[in-house]
Motif scaffolding. Structure first.
Motif, mmCIF file in Angstrom:
data_model
loop_
_atom_site.group_PDB
_atom_site.id
_atom_site.type_symbol
_atom_site.label_atom_id
_atom_site.label_comp_id
_atom_site.label_asym_id
_atom_site.label_seq_id
_atom_site.Cartn_x
_atom_site.Cartn_y
_atom_site.Cartn_z
ATOM 1 N N MET A 238 0.853 -1.177 0.000
ATOM 2 C CA MET A 238 0.000 0.000 0.000
ATOM 3 C C MET A 238 0.897 1.238 0.000
ATOM 4 N N ASN A 239 0.534 2.233 -0.771
ATOM 5 C CA ASN A 239 1.348 3.441 -0.833
ATOM 6 C C ASN A 239 0.781 4.543 0.067
ATOM 7 N N ALA A 240 1.526 5.616 0.202
ATOM 8 C CA ALA A 240 1.161 6.699 1.119
ATOM 9 C C ALA A 240 -0.181 7.329 0.768
ATOM 10 N N SER A 241 -0.444 7.570 -0.504
ATOM 11 C CA SER A 241 -1.701 8.224 -0.880
ATOM 12 C C SER A 241 -2.907 7.356 -0.537
ATOM 13 N N GLU A 242 -2.780 6.039 -0.665
ATOM 14 C CA GLU A 242 -3.878 5.128 -0.309
ATOM 15 C C GLU A 242 -4.116 5.129 1.206
ATOM 16 N N ILE A 243 -3.039 5.122 1.982
ATOM 17 C CA ILE A 243 -3.174 5.172 3.439
ATOM 18 C C ILE A 243 -3.871 6.463 3.854
ATOM 19 N N LEU A 244 -3.422 7.575 3.311
ATOM 20 C CA LEU A 244 -4.006 8.871 3.678
ATOM 21 C C LEU A 244 -5.461 8.981 3.228
ATOM 22 N N ARG A 245 -5.779 8.433 2.062
ATOM 23 C CA ARG A 245 -7.163 8.448 1.590
ATOM 24 C C ARG A 245 -8.066 7.653 2.532
ATOM 25 N N ARG A 246 -7.602 6.474 2.935
ATOM 26 C CA ARG A 246 -8.383 5.629 3.833
ATOM 27 C C ARG A 246 -8.509 6.258 5.220
ATOM 28 N N TYR A 247 -7.417 6.873 5.689
ATOM 29 C CA TYR A 247 -7.450 7.551 6.985
ATOM 30 C C TYR A 247 -8.457 8.707 6.956
ATOM 31 N N THR A 248 -8.431 9.487 5.895
ATOM 32 C CA THR A 248 -9.351 10.617 5.747
ATOM 33 C C THR A 248 -10.803 10.142 5.700
ATOM 34 N N SER A 249 -11.010 8.922 5.199
ATOM 35 C CA SER A 249 -12.358 8.346 5.149
ATOM 36 C C SER A 249 -12.790 7.752 6.485
ATOM 37 N N GLY A 250 -11.902 7.808 7.492
ATOM 38 C CA GLY A 250 -12.247 7.330 8.823
ATOM 39 C C GLY A 250 -11.644 6.006 9.232
ATOM 40 N N GLU A 251 -10.902 5.378 8.353
ATOM 41 C CA GLU A 251 -10.294 4.096 8.695
ATOM 42 C C GLU A 251 -9.089 4.310 9.599
ATOM 43 N N LEU A 252 -9.014 3.532 10.667
ATOM 44 C CA LEU A 252 -7.903 3.616 11.610
ATOM 45 C C LEU A 252 -7.137 2.304 11.733
ATOM 46 N N ASP A 253 -7.677 1.224 11.198
ATOM 47 C CA ASP A 253 -7.063 -0.089 11.381
ATOM 48 C C ASP A 253 -6.249 -0.500 10.155
ATOM 49 N N PHE A 254 -4.934 -0.429 10.309
ATOM 50 C CA PHE A 254 -4.011 -0.847 9.268
ATOM 51 C C PHE A 254 -3.142 -1.980 9.798
ATOM 52 N N GLN A 255 -3.715 -2.769 10.678
ATOM 53 C CA GLN A 255 -3.015 -3.868 11.335
ATOM 54 C C GLN A 255 -2.497 -4.861 10.302
ATOM 55 N N GLY A 256 -1.208 -5.223 10.451
ATOM 56 C CA GLY A 256 -0.598 -6.255 9.621
ATOM 57 C C GLY A 256 -0.310 -5.850 8.185
ATOM 58 N N MET A 257 -0.482 -4.604 7.841
ATOM 59 C CA MET A 257 -0.281 -4.148 6.456
ATOM 60 C C MET A 257 1.203 -4.109 6.090
ATOM 61 N N ASN A 258 1.489 -4.306 4.805
ATOM 62 C CA ASN A 258 2.835 -4.157 4.283
ATOM 63 C C ASN A 258 3.008 -2.703 3.872
ATOM 64 N N LEU A 259 3.737 -1.948 4.681
ATOM 65 C CA LEU A 259 3.970 -0.526 4.439
ATOM 66 C C LEU A 259 5.461 -0.242 4.304
ATOM 67 N N ARG A 260 6.188 -1.213 3.783
ATOM 68 C CA ARG A 260 7.642 -1.079 3.613
ATOM 69 C C ARG A 260 7.977 0.139 2.766
ATOM 70 N N GLY A 261 8.849 0.984 3.316
ATOM 71 C CA GLY A 261 9.354 2.121 2.576
ATOM 72 C C GLY A 261 8.356 3.237 2.305
ATOM 73 N N VAL A 262 7.182 3.162 2.903
ATOM 74 C CA VAL A 262 6.161 4.185 2.655
ATOM 75 C C VAL A 262 6.650 5.552 3.151
ATOM 76 N N HIS A 263 6.356 6.597 2.398
ATOM 77 C CA HIS A 263 6.796 7.950 2.742
ATOM 78 C C HIS A 263 5.602 8.734 3.270
ATOM 79 N N LEU A 264 5.532 8.855 4.614
ATOM 80 C CA LEU A 264 4.432 9.548 5.276
ATOM 81 C C LEU A 264 4.935 10.724 6.110
ATOM 82 N N SER A 265 5.996 11.336 5.659
ATOM 83 C CA SER A 265 6.563 12.474 6.372
ATOM 84 C C SER A 265 5.519 13.579 6.492
ATOM 85 N N GLY A 266 5.301 14.045 7.730
ATOM 86 C CA GLY A 266 4.350 15.126 7.985
ATOM 87 C C GLY A 266 2.894 14.706 8.000
ATOM 88 N N ALA A 267 2.623 13.420 7.893
ATOM 89 C CA ALA A 267 1.236 12.933 7.852
ATOM 90 C C ALA A 267 0.561 13.028 9.215
#
Length: 100
Positions: A1-30
């Motif tokens: 999953m990439n940074a834009s997908e995480i932020l989109r889901r977070y903005t939609s109210g999702e908080l559970d990203f348990q067990g996700m593969n987020l290797r190397g994701v760039h979320l600086s300032g998120a």
């Protein structure tokens, strides 16, 4: 999953990203307050200057992850995390922020 997908889901109210593969994701300032990243693979992730209040990182792989300047107030559950101690600056984890 990439940074834009995480932020989109977070903005939609999702908080559970348990067990996700987020290797190397760039979320600086998120803004990821209250997110559950337990058991997530954050190897090499960039979370510098991010707002991570009340984040759950239990059993997460934090090897080579960058947290410099991140706000980890009330961060919970660092138990059984995998990370490289030599890469962590003491200031990255506020006093009382975690259960090691």
């Amino acid at each position: 999953m990439n940074a834009s997908e995480i932020l989109r889901r977070y903005t939609s109210g999702e908080l559970d990203f348990q067990g996700m593969n987020l290797r190397g994701v760039h979320l600086s300032g998120a803004d990821l307050i209250g997110v559950n990243l337990s058991s997530a693979d954050l190897w090499g992730a960039n979370l510098t200057m991010s707002y991570l209040n009340r984040i759950n990182l239990q059993r997460a792989n934090l090897t080579n992850a960058k947290f410099s300047g991140a706000n980890l107030n009330q961060a919970r559950q660092f138990a059984r995390c995998r990370f490289s101690w030599r890469l962590l600056a003491r200031r990255e984890f506020p006093q009382g922020a975690a259960n090691f």
